[in-house]
Design a protein around this motif. Structure first.
Motif: not given
Length: 211
Positions: A17-38
């Motif tokens: 997806x493309x995130x635009x300035x001013x936009x809203x993004x909902x995410x479900x994070x489950x990969x280890x590499x991203x769990x630690x990051x967020x």
């Protein structure tokens, strides 16, 4: 000309997806590499970078080559973070400034980080008379979406100033229109908000959306 602001080792989240300035993004994070990051980003009050995939998948697959993604992305700031169960984080983020990648690195555990330079924000350009119908139609569409899905990740009710701003109107339409990812990426990367809105108006006409 002032030198652009730079960020080093910005963690990246390649998405379909493309995130635009001013936009809203909902995410479900489950990969280890991203769990630690967020978790680290929230603790530090720091953004991460959202970049659109050019090749590959959001979820890493065994034996698959590394993801390929576009050089221009958008900073995402975490507004809300919930962990409803172990190994799952639900995020609500909003897009801020755009950036361009100057150097990228793929870390051993799979996370991408990059050195980036921030791109200038859209100048405030009033919506011209011949495009004001796109702003009126956008307000109606957003109101309908909020009434149908009040809990969905959507921007708040637009202000009169936002509906008079080419960049803001164009960005919200880009999020809504069913157009290919590459086209959304090209529109987001444009530095001219009036041109972006004019191109959106052309897409609206071609897709037969009533204005």
């Amino acid at each position: 000309m002032p030198r652009p602001l730079t960020l080093t080792s910005l963690p990246l989240f390649p998405l379909g997806t493309v995130l635009f300035p001013g936009g809203v993004l909902a995410l479900r994070v489950f990969e280890v590499r991203y769990l630690d990051m967020v978790r680290k980003c929230q603790a530090a009050g720091a953004p991460f970078g959202v970049v659109a995939l050019a090749q590959g998948h959001e979820v890493r697959r065994a034996g698959a080559p590394p993801e390929q993604f576009h050089d221009v992305g958008t900073l995402a700031v975490i507004e809300q973070l919930d962990a409803p169960q172990p190994g799952l984080i639900v995020l609500r983020c909003h897009g801020t400034e755009r950036f361009r990648i100057t150097h990228r690195s793929h870390l051993p555990h799979g996370l991408w980080v990059a050195d980036v330079e921030q791109l200038p924000g859209d100048a405030h350009v009033p919506v011209p008379e011949d495009l004001r119908r796109t702003a009126h139609a956008l307000a109606q569409v957003l109101a309908t979406l909020r009434s149908r899905e009040p809990d969905a990740a959507q921007p708040p009710t637009p202000t009169a100033l936002q509906l008079q701003d080419c960049g803001w109107v164009a960005n919200r339409w880009c999020e809504l229109l069913p157009v290919p990812l590459d086209l959304k990426q090209r529109l987001m990367a444009l530095d001219n908000p009036l041109l972006r809105l004019e191109l959106v108006g052309d897409v609206l006409e071609r897709t037969g959306i009533s204005l």
